[in-house]
Write an enzyme that holds these catalytic residues in place. Structure first.
Site, PDB file in Angstrom:
ATOM      1  N   ASN A   1       0.975  -0.982  -0.058  1.00 44.61           N
ATOM      2  CA  ASN A   1      -0.017  -0.210  -0.034  1.00 44.61           C
ATOM      3  C   ASN A   1       0.921   1.264   0.296  1.00 44.61           C
ATOM      4  O   ASN A   1       2.133   1.122  -0.013  1.00 44.61           O
ATOM      5  CB  ASN A   1      -0.825  -0.064   1.160  1.00 44.61           C
TER       6      ASN A   1
ATOM      7  N   PRO B   1      -3.126 -12.129   9.554  1.00 41.32           N
ATOM      8  CA  PRO B   1      -3.521 -11.786  10.981  1.00 41.32           C
ATOM      9  C   PRO B   1      -3.879 -10.353  11.224  1.00 41.32           C
ATOM     10  O   PRO B   1      -3.220  -9.553  10.795  1.00 41.32           O
ATOM     11  CB  PRO B   1      -2.387 -12.177  11.826  1.00 41.32           C
ATOM     12  N   ASP B   2      -5.119 -10.337  11.959  1.00 39.72           N
ATOM     13  CA  ASP B   2      -5.411  -9.236  12.594  1.00 39.72           C
ATOM     14  C   ASP B   2      -4.740  -8.863  14.078  1.00 39.72           C
ATOM     15  O   ASP B   2      -5.361  -8.904  14.929  1.00 39.72           O
ATOM     16  CB  ASP B   2      -6.915  -9.170  12.761  1.00 39.72           C
ATOM     17  N   ILE B   3      -3.669  -7.976  13.819  1.00 38.62           N
ATOM     18  CA  ILE B   3      -2.618  -7.643  14.733  1.00 38.62           C
ATOM     19  C   ILE B   3      -3.242  -6.869  16.115  1.00 38.62           C
ATOM     20  O   ILE B   3      -3.500  -7.206  17.183  1.00 38.62           O
ATOM     21  CB  ILE B   3      -1.374  -7.116  14.291  1.00 38.62           C
ATOM     22  N   LEU B   4      -4.061  -5.837  15.335  1.00 35.03           N
ATOM     23  CA  LEU B   4      -4.570  -5.002  16.217  1.00 35.03           C
ATOM     24  C   LEU B   4      -5.768  -5.587  17.271  1.00 35.03           C
ATOM     25  O   LEU B   4      -5.957  -5.683  18.770  1.00 35.03           O
ATOM     26  CB  LEU B   4      -5.223  -3.737  15.523  1.00 35.03           C
TER      27      LEU B   4
ATOM     28  N   PHE C   1      -5.093   2.809  14.277  1.00 34.11           N
ATOM     29  CA  PHE C   1      -5.250   3.657  13.331  1.00 34.11           C
ATOM     30  C   PHE C   1      -6.000   3.348  12.500  1.00 34.11           C
ATOM     31  O   PHE C   1      -6.051   2.129  12.095  1.00 34.11           O
ATOM     32  CB  PHE C   1      -3.492   3.925  12.956  1.00 34.11           C
TER      33      PHE C   1
ATOM     34  N   ASP D   1      -4.365  -6.657   4.347  1.00 38.84           N
ATOM     35  CA  ASP D   1      -5.576  -7.212   4.742  1.00 38.84           C
ATOM     36  C   ASP D   1      -5.252  -8.579   4.366  1.00 38.84           C
ATOM     37  O   ASP D   1      -5.635  -9.610   5.070  1.00 38.84           O
ATOM     38  CB  ASP D   1      -6.828  -6.728   4.324  1.00 38.84           C
TER      39      ASP D   1
ATOM     40  N   LYS E   1       9.531 -16.727 -10.515  1.00 39.40           N
ATOM     41  CA  LYS E   1       8.743 -15.556 -11.250  1.00 39.40           C
ATOM     42  C   LYS E   1       7.836 -16.033 -11.986  1.00 39.40           C
ATOM     43  O   LYS E   1       7.967 -16.868 -12.741  1.00 39.40           O
ATOM     44  CB  LYS E   1       9.686 -14.700 -11.967  1.00 39.40           C
TER      45      LYS E   1
END
Length: 398
Positions: free
Chosen positions: A208, A303-306, A323, A276, A286
């Site tokens: 991102n 994994p959803d760390i937060l 955030f 995500d 390649k």
């Protein structure tokens, strides 16, 4: 800031010992009194004469020196300092410290004191990543020892990776933070920052547009208030701040593992823009164009760390801050995210292209908490970080 502060500098035996000469000069420029101690191995890289000349004080080497013991015993030498700095902190020195060994002057000084200790590790990348060194690191952190670095880069041995000793000015910043009487002195804080890169094949990845600038600014502001900061960062555009322990990662899973290794902490600030999704089975070769059409990529959820940290029991930080980068309905989406993740605060902002915030030097955030939505005016990311750090200090003090 370091005027009349007494620094006991223990120089370990590694090629990075040459940086200790500049470190002495930088500390003395700021008014500090530096007493140098060299291990036997350190004397192979820098001479006691050069160290003593720069420090303006005698350099110590021997545990069983009758003259030194008569003038100033090793216990008094360590206890008269405001801070003990170990630079470079070699794998051997860290191992002795973690095991409680005291078989030379340097290790005895480190055992015979209750003075705060700051280590600047320096070693080959394989030695740094070795399980024994990582075990010693965790033990020393649990014992209250603070760290600056190591940095990532080219090694004298020709390898590349984490293990380079922090630069002298970075260590000076960490010394100033350690000796400050800031509101976060004695607090341990975790900050995640930057994007993650999820590999598709050896040359392509999913990422991102996060620059990592806001996360780095938050880590710097917390360190300036005296916090011991572990900074877990993805491949960011901005360099990590000085005076923090930097843990570089690439993927979301690596970031999750690094977060677990850093716990427990007093506060967790999750500013990283974690991808995500990842490719379920990244190719080890390649991917090539084919007459059969476009390749089909199957995705798996990262994994959803937060959420995971917010839902922890014993190891949950007393304050968890997430955030939320949104492009529309910022308050509504961020409020829902805070409830969904279970964190205490959400720092939300509008990153739609028209704002210029994503990758820019300014930010305009809304702090979402139990008290509602607190809108801050647009300001530089450094000022946002300082304002957030002050709020974190207030929350932990209360």
């Amino acid at each position: 800031m370091l005027s009349s502060k007494r620094i006991l500098l223990i120089i370990g035996g590694g090629i990075a010992a040459y940086k200790s000469l500049d470190l002495i000069r930088r500390l003395r420029e700021r008014g500090a009194d530096v007493t140098p101690v060299l291990t036997r191995a350190a004397g192979e890289f820098v001479t006691p004469l050069s160290v003593s000349a720069l420090a303006g004080e005698k350099g110590y080497r021997d545990l069983f020196d009758l003259t030194d013991e008569a003038e100033m015993g090793h216990i008094q030498l360590s206890r008269s300092a405001d801070l003990i700095v170990v630079a470079p902190a070699t794998a051997d020195l860290m191992g002795k410290m973690a095991a409680g060994l005291a078989n030379d002057l340097a290790s005895t000084l480190l055992m015979a004191t209750d003075t705060p200790v700051l280590c600047a590790p320096a070693m080959n990348v394989r030695m740094w990543t070795h399980p024994a060194t990582q075990r010693n690191l965790k033990q020393l952190q649990a014992d209250g020892v603070r760290f600056v670095g190591p940095n990532e880069g080219d090694m004298a041995c020709g390898e590349y990776g984490p293990g380079r000793m922090s630069e002298p000015l970075e260590i000076v910043t960490a010394v100033e933070a350690r000796l400050s009487a800031g509101p976060l002195a004695g607090r341990r804080v975790l900050v995640t920052s930057g994007p993650t890169h999820e590999p598709i094949d050896p040359v392509r990845y999913i990422a991102n547009r996060s620059s990592g600038a806001q996360g780095a600014a938050v880590a710097r502001a917390l360190a300036e208030l005296g916090a011991e900061v572990t900074f877990v960062t993805g491949p960011a555009d901005v360099p990590p701040p000085a005076g923090v322990r930097v843990v570089p990662v690439e993927t979301a899973q690596q970031m999750s593992d690094a977060v677990d290794a850093a716990l427990p902490v007093d506060a967790g600030i999750f500013a990283a823009a974690v991808a995500d999704w990842r490719v379920a089975s990244a190719s080890d070769k390649k991917l090539k164009k084919s007459r059969d059409g476009l390749p089909v990529l199957e995705f798996a959820e990262n994994p959803d760390i937060l959420k995971r940290v917010s839902g922890m029991g014993v190891n949950r930080p007393p304050l968890v801050v997430g955030f939320a980068a949104e492009t529309d309905n910022v308050i509504e989406h961020a409020t829902a995210k805070r409830l969904r993740k279970g964190c205490d605060w959400i720092v939300a902002n509008d990153v739609s292209p028209a704002t210029g915030i994503m990758g820019g030097s300014e930010n305009a955030v809304i702090l979402i908490s139990d008290n509602g939505a607190e809108e801050w005016p647009r300001m530089g990311k450094g000022e946002v970080a300082r304002r957030l750090a002050a709020k974190i200090a207030d929350a932990l003090a209360g």
